[in-house]
Every structure is written in structure tokens, then in C-alpha cells.
Motif scaffolding. Structure first.
Motif, PDB file in Angstrom:
ATOM      1  N   GLY A  28       0.802  -1.214   0.000  1.00  0.00           N
ATOM      2  CA  GLY A  28       0.000   0.000   0.000  1.00  0.00           C
ATOM      3  C   GLY A  28       0.833   1.261   0.000  1.00  0.00           C
ATOM      4  O   GLY A  28       0.464   2.261  -0.616  1.00  0.00           O
ATOM      5  N   ASP A  29       1.992   1.222   0.707  1.00  0.00           N
ATOM      6  CA  ASP A  29       2.840   2.408   0.751  1.00  0.00           C
ATOM      7  C   ASP A  29       3.386   2.743  -0.634  1.00  0.00           C
ATOM      8  O   ASP A  29       3.470   3.910  -1.033  1.00  0.00           O
ATOM      9  N   GLU A  30       3.766   1.719  -1.402  1.00  0.00           N
ATOM     10  CA  GLU A  30       4.264   1.948  -2.758  1.00  0.00           C
ATOM     11  C   GLU A  30       3.153   2.486  -3.659  1.00  0.00           C
ATOM     12  O   GLU A  30       3.390   3.342  -4.506  1.00  0.00           O
ATOM     13  N   THR A  31       1.939   1.968  -3.457  1.00  0.00           N
ATOM     14  CA  THR A  31       0.808   2.457  -4.250  1.00  0.00           C
ATOM     15  C   THR A  31       0.567   3.932  -3.995  1.00  0.00           C
ATOM     16  O   THR A  31       0.348   4.713  -4.931  1.00  0.00           O
ATOM     17  N   GLN A  32       0.613   4.343  -2.722  1.00  0.00           N
ATOM     18  CA  GLN A  32       0.429   5.754  -2.392  1.00  0.00           C
ATOM     19  C   GLN A  32       1.509   6.621  -3.024  1.00  0.00           C
ATOM     20  O   GLN A  32       1.245   7.725  -3.514  1.00  0.00           O
ATOM     21  N   GLU A  33       2.744   6.116  -3.032  1.00  0.00           N
ATOM     22  CA  GLU A  33       3.839   6.882  -3.622  1.00  0.00           C
ATOM     23  C   GLU A  33       3.649   7.038  -5.132  1.00  0.00           C
ATOM     24  O   GLU A  33       3.974   8.076  -5.705  1.00  0.00           O
ATOM     25  N   ARG A  34       3.092   6.009  -5.765  1.00  0.00           N
ATOM     26  CA  ARG A  34       2.850   6.106  -7.209  1.00  0.00           C
ATOM     27  C   ARG A  34       1.731   7.096  -7.514  1.00  0.00           C
ATOM     28  O   ARG A  34       1.775   7.791  -8.521  1.00  0.00           O
ATOM     29  N   PHE A  35       0.727   7.154  -6.631  1.00  0.00           N
ATOM     30  CA  PHE A  35      -0.300   8.181  -6.797  1.00  0.00           C
ATOM     31  C   PHE A  35       0.318   9.566  -6.684  1.00  0.00           C
ATOM     32  O   PHE A  35       0.003  10.469  -7.466  1.00  0.00           O
ATOM     33  N   ARG A  36       1.207   9.729  -5.712  1.00  0.00           N
ATOM     34  CA  ARG A  36       1.837  11.044  -5.540  1.00  0.00           C
ATOM     35  C   ARG A  36       2.680  11.396  -6.753  1.00  0.00           C
ATOM     36  O   ARG A  36       2.760  12.564  -7.145  1.00  0.00           O
ATOM     37  N   TYR A  37       3.312  10.403  -7.348  1.00  0.00           N
ATOM     38  CA  TYR A  37       4.084  10.661  -8.575  1.00  0.00           C
ATOM     39  C   TYR A  37       3.145  11.174  -9.674  1.00  0.00           C
ATOM     40  O   TYR A  37       3.486  12.116 -10.404  1.00  0.00           O
ATOM     41  N   GLN A  38       1.979  10.570  -9.782  1.00  0.00           N
ATOM     42  CA  GLN A  38       1.011  11.023 -10.780  1.00  0.00           C
ATOM     43  C   GLN A  38       0.599  12.467 -10.509  1.00  0.00           C
ATOM     44  O   GLN A  38       0.481  13.280 -11.440  1.00  0.00           O
ATOM     45  N   TRP A  39       0.378  12.801  -9.223  1.00  0.00           N
ATOM     46  CA  TRP A  39       0.014  14.183  -8.899  1.00  0.00           C
ATOM     47  C   TRP A  39       1.161  15.135  -9.234  1.00  0.00           C
ATOM     48  O   TRP A  39       0.918  16.268  -9.683  1.00  0.00           O
ATOM     49  N   ALA A  40       2.396  14.686  -9.024  1.00  0.00           N
ATOM     50  CA  ALA A  40       3.552  15.522  -9.356  1.00  0.00           C
ATOM     51  C   ALA A  40       3.604  15.796 -10.851  1.00  0.00           C
ATOM     52  O   ALA A  40       3.961  16.904 -11.284  1.00  0.00           O
ATOM     53  N   ILE A  41       3.254  14.802 -11.671  1.00  0.00           N
ATOM     54  CA  ILE A  41       3.208  15.014 -13.114  1.00  0.00           C
ATOM     55  C   ILE A  41       2.124  16.033 -13.458  1.00  0.00           C
ATOM     56  O   ILE A  41       2.279  16.855 -14.371  1.00  0.00           O
ATOM     57  N   GLY A  42       1.022  16.011 -12.708  1.00  0.00           N
ATOM     58  CA  GLY A  42      -0.007  17.031 -12.903  1.00  0.00           C
ATOM     59  C   GLY A  42       0.529  18.432 -12.657  1.00  0.00           C
ATOM     60  O   GLY A  42       0.196  19.377 -13.384  1.00  0.00           O
ATOM     61  N   VAL A  43       1.387  18.579 -11.646  1.00  0.00           N
ATOM     62  CA  VAL A  43       2.032  19.872 -11.382  1.00  0.00           C
ATOM     63  C   VAL A  43       2.913  20.267 -12.566  1.00  0.00           C
ATOM     64  O   VAL A  43       2.933  21.431 -12.988  1.00  0.00           O
ATOM     65  N   TRP A  44       3.637  19.298 -13.121  1.00  0.00           N
ATOM     66  CA  TRP A  44       4.488  19.576 -14.283  1.00  0.00           C
ATOM     67  C   TRP A  44       3.648  20.037 -15.477  1.00  0.00           C
ATOM     68  O   TRP A  44       4.034  20.975 -16.197  1.00  0.00           O
ATOM     69  N   LEU A  45       2.486  19.423 -15.679  1.00  0.00           N
ATOM     70  CA  LEU A  45       1.610  19.835 -16.783  1.00  0.00           C
ATOM     71  C   LEU A  45       1.106  21.262 -16.567  1.00  0.00           C
ATOM     72  O   LEU A  45       1.039  22.057 -17.509  1.00  0.00           O
ATOM     73  N   LEU A  46       0.757  21.593 -15.323  1.00  0.00           N
ATOM     74  CA  LEU A  46       0.358  22.971 -15.020  1.00  0.00           C
ATOM     75  C   LEU A  46       1.512  23.940 -15.236  1.00  0.00           C
ATOM     76  O   LEU A  46       1.323  25.049 -15.735  1.00  0.00           O
ATOM     77  N   ALA A  47       2.715  23.494 -14.840  1.00  0.00           N
ATOM     78  CA  ALA A  47       3.897  24.354 -14.989  1.00  0.00           C
ATOM     79  C   ALA A  47       4.167  24.683 -16.454  1.00  0.00           C
ATOM     80  O   ALA A  47       4.646  25.775 -16.774  1.00  0.00           O
ATOM     81  N   GLN A  48       3.850  23.754 -17.348  1.00  0.00           N
ATOM     82  CA  GLN A  48       4.028  24.033 -18.771  1.00  0.00           C
ATOM     83  C   GLN A  48       3.192  25.234 -19.202  1.00  0.00           C
ATOM     84  O   GLN A  48       3.638  26.066 -19.985  1.00  0.00           O
ATOM     85  N   SER A  49       1.966  25.302 -18.671  1.00  0.00           N
ATOM     86  CA  SER A  49       1.106  26.436 -19.013  1.00  0.00           C
ATOM     87  C   SER A  49       1.575  27.714 -18.331  1.00  0.00           C
ATOM     88  O   SER A  49       1.619  28.780 -18.947  1.00  0.00           O
ATOM     89  N   LEU A  50       1.952  27.608 -17.045  1.00  0.00           N
ATOM     90  CA  LEU A  50       2.362  28.793 -16.288  1.00  0.00           C
ATOM     91  C   LEU A  50       3.636  29.414 -16.824  1.00  0.00           C
ATOM     92  O   LEU A  50       3.873  30.615 -16.665  1.00  0.00           O
ATOM     93  N   THR A  51       4.486  28.599 -17.456  1.00  0.00           N
ATOM     94  CA  THR A  51       5.730  29.109 -18.032  1.00  0.00           C
ATOM     95  C   THR A  51       5.612  29.350 -19.532  1.00  0.00           C
ATOM     96  O   THR A  51       6.618  29.585 -20.200  1.00  0.00           O
TER      97      THR A  51
END
Length: 432
Positions: A28-51
Motif C-alpha cells: 500500500g505504501d508503494e501504491t500511495q507513492e505512485r499516486f503522488r508521482y502522478q500528482w507531481a506530473i499534474g504539477v508539471w503539466l500545469l507548470a508548462q502552461s504557467l511558463t
């Protein structure tokens, strides 16, 4: 608090066989970390627009796909995020996770292909690329990039060259059975490689956040804080959550889900920019107004502090606060020796911040009816505030921990600057 190495784990390691360890099946801990990785990619996608790297109108989270990018043209990009924890892993057409993502894209293309500009597969692992010496047909055909390249060269799928045509035919049955749809998806598909699993948090804070508008001068601590806030923004949008009165009674969309929750899956660049503006507000600095304390002058201060705390029914808390006060006094003297040029400003900021916070807590507790518990209520609130500031706003207190701040509070009380809600008789007569 972490368990010491010498202490046994409760029930030992999970899923043992005859007292011997096995590879865990529930991670379960690894699964949670993979979800967080997905959320981090969402931040990167937003950053593309902000920059201004890529213009988007909105980012939709867990809506049709992991991410759906709404473009200013009214068209869309669909994004799948997958992680692979294997060492030196590379995606091949034989990997089920990649084929599953491709099948999802094909279903999407069949329904909405007319308004979809592209599909993106983002992962910490790169797609397999054959070496120049690779000759085996199955190795060549396993390369996602090679098949995509071959599809881009021809106008219909029947013209794909071997051995890649064999790989294409094999994928048709695994992705819905429609060769035309699969061909269109492959022509729109691109791969992107994200940061490594073990270091993506640091990568976001060090390489992406400082490039956001107005963030180039942020400290490392502020970059990490903004990173976490942005990840939290994406996380909230990925969840099916309904706040406010809609959480009790909600209007439903035709698919049975709360309409407000579906709308909540949308993040606009403007809302991300508003969050950034709140987080990067400059740290409030006090001007030098003579609000210092006497460092090293502890004679009589502990006695006054003791009287004040006993007067406020806080006698049991005197000893721990005195220990903090003496240690903070020594810590400030050491800092004065290490930072002689800037220490006056540091001391002013520390003392002013602590004094204002303590006075604010005192003011908010003025109507606490029971005099015998008022002091303890104030002490508890000050403890919580010092802990919160030290952890969440370290710039305000020059990076000092909670114990230093509480020690300074003791100094201020010992110098008759505040009285835990119940001043001594002589202070009351003087209007303190």
C-alpha cells in the motif's frame, strides 16, 4: 517516533512462511507513492502552461483519463501516467501496463477522436529503443518508438513495414479490435519521461518550481512548500470529493456522480497562479523598534518568570520553560558570535514575532471565564503557535525551532513583557 532497531517489530515481518520473510504482496505504501508521482506530473503539466511552454485552458484530473488537457482551441490532449520500479526499465509492447494504456486511448479515440489532438504516455521509464546492432525482428518490433515512426510514414495501416506490421497486428486484438482506430492513436501518441521515482520531489522543488513566474528567488524551503501546495491542489482535484452543503445533498450528473465533484476536477492555470501568489507572499519583517531581550542577563529573570507562571496557575510548566529559556539564551549568544553583522536584525525579528504572537494569544483569551484554567489555555495556544510557525513559516523566525521560540517567550515573560493572561499585582497597578 521511530522504533529503535533493537526493539522487535509487532508480529514480525508481514507474510512470513515458517518464520522466514517473503516478498510482500500488499504494498500500500508503494501504491500511495505512485499516486503522488502522478500528482507531481499534474504539477508539471500545469507548470508548462504557467511558463508559457504550452498553452492550456484547463487541466482535468481523473476525468476520462489520468489527465485531460483542455486547449484554448476547444480541443484536447489525453494523458496517461505510469510508473515502473524496475531498475533500468524500458517500456516494450510486451508490457501489459503500456498495452492497457493504449487500449484506453483507443476507446477514447473511438468516441472523441475528432476533438483529440494527441495522446501522451508519461513515465519515469523511457520506451525501449533498439541499438544499431539489433537484428532480431522481435526485438525491433518491441520498440514503441519504431512502430509510431512507421505509422507516421504511411497513410494507412496496411502499408506499415515488417517487422513492425507484426507488432501492430498483435496490438489490434489487445486494444479493441479496430485497426483503423489503433493506427490513428499511434500517429497521435508521444512518450515523455518524467523524473526518477526516488528523486521526483527534489526535482520538482529544484528544477520546476524556481522556473515558475515570480519564483526564481524563493528559498529552498519555500520551493518545497510551494511544491507540496501544488501537489495538494492536484491531489484534491483527482479525488471524488464534495465540500460545503453539496456534501450533504448533491445534484447528480447523468452518470450518477455528484455534479459539483466533477466540476471540482478542473484546475485552471489562473487558480494555480492564485495559489502560488498566496504561498510566495514575502515574509513579514518587523522594523527595529527596540523590542529586544537581554541576552545572557538571566539574573532575576527566572524568578520573575516563576512568579508569573505560578500566578497564572502554571507552576507545573515552569521547569520545562526555564530549561528552554536558558538554552535559547545560550543559542542566541552562539548565533551572535557566528553571525555578528546580521544578528541584531535576527534578534529583532525573533523577539518581535514571539512577543506579538504571545500578546495575540493573550488577547484572544481575555474572555476565558475561569481564571484557574486561563493560563493553561494560553500556554497551550502559544505552544501550538510556536510549533506551527517553526514548521510552516521558518523564514519568519530565521529557521529557529519551536524550543528556541518557547525559550524566548520565557525570556519575555521574565522581563515583564507579557503575563500569561494574569498579571502580577504590581503590573496590574501599573496598567501592564
Amino acid at each position: 517516533m521511530r522504533r529503535k532497531k533493537s526493539e522487535p517489530l509487532p508480529l514480525g515481518l508481514p507474510e512470513q512462511v515458517d518464520g522466514l520473510a517473503t516478498a510482500p504482496s500488499d504494498r500500500g505504501d508503494e501504491t500511495q507513492e505512485r499516486f503522488r508521482y502522478q500528482w507531481a506530473i499534474g504539477v508539471w503539466l500545469l507548470a508548462q502552461s504557467l511558463t508559457a511552454t504550452r498553452s492550456i485552458r484547463a487541466l482535468w484530473c481523473e476525468h476520462h483519463d489520468d489527465y485531460l488537457l483542455e486547449l484554448p482551441t476547444g480541443r484536447y490532449l489525453a494523458v496517461q501516467v505510469k510508473t515502473d520500479s524496475r531498475e533500468n526499465a524500458h517500456w516494450r509492447w510486451s508490457d501489459d501496463a503500456l498495452v492497457d494504456a493504449l487500449a484506453r486511448f483507443c476507446a477514447f479515440e473511438k468516441m472523441y477522436g475528432a476533438v483529440i489532438d494527441g495522446y501522451e504516455f508519461i513515465s519515469n521509464a523511457a520506451p525501449y529503443v533498439p541499438a544499431s546492432t539489433t537484428k532480431r525482428a522481435d526485438s525491433l518490433a518491441a520498440s514503441p518508438g519504431r512502430l509510431i515512426q512507421c505509422c507516421s510514414r504511411v497513410s494507412v495501416h496496411s502499408e506499415i513495414e515488417d517487422p513492425y506490421k507484426t507488432a501492430f497486428i498483435g496490438l489490434v486484438s489487445k486494444t479493441g479490435g479496430d485497426a483503423v482506430v489503433l493506427f490513428q492513436v499511434l500517429r497521435k501518441l508521444v512518450f515523455a519521461q518524467g523524473p526518477v521515482l526516488r528523486g521526483y520531489d527534489d526535482t520538482l522543488a529544484a528544477s520546476i518550481v524556481p522556473r515558475l513566474p515570480g519564483c526564481s528567488g524563493l528559498t529552498t524551503v519555500s520551493c518545497c512548500r510551494l511544491r507540496d501546495e501544488l501537489i495538494g491542489l492536484v491531489q484534491a482535484a483527482c479525488r471524488l470529493r464534495v465540500d460545503g452543503i453539496d456534501g450533504a445533498v448533491a445534484y447528480l450528473a447523468t452518470n450518477g456522480r455528484p455534479d459539483a465533484a466533477i466540476r471540482g476536477k478542473c484546475i485552471t492555470p489562473e487558480s494555480a497562479a492564485e495559489l502560488m501568489a498566496r504561498v510566495r507572499q514575502p515574509t513579514f519583517r518587523f522594523v527595529d523598534s527596540g523590542a529586544g531581550v537581554d541576552i545572557g542577563a538571566t539574573v532575576g529573570r527566572a524568578e520573575v518568570l516563576n512568579r508569573k507562571m505560578r500566578n497564572a496557575y502554571l507552576g507545573s510548566q515552569f521547569e520545562p520553560l526555564r530549561m528552554r529559556m536558558d538554552s535559547a539564551d545560550q543559542r542566541l549568544m552562539e548565533r551572535a558570535l557566528l553571525e555578528p553583522d546580521g544578528f541584531d536584525a535576527i534578534a529583532n525579528q525573533l523577539v518581535s514575532t514571539v512577543l506579538v504572537e504571545c500578546k495575540d494569544v493573550e488577547a484572544m483569551a481575555f474572555d476565558h471565564a475561569d481564571e484557574k484554567t486561563r493560563g493553561l489555555a494560553i500556554y497551550k495556544q502559544i505552544l501550538q503557535r510556536m510549533d506551527s510557525i517553526a514548521k510552516e513559516e521558518p523564514e519568519r523566525v530565521c529557521g529557529e525551532p519551536k524550543d528556541t521560540l518557547m525559550g524566548i517567550a520565557g525570556m519575555l515573560s521574565g522581563e515583564c513583557r507579557f503575563a500569561w493572561g494574569t498579571p502580577l499585582e504590581e503590573e496590574a497597578k501599573d496598567g501592564a
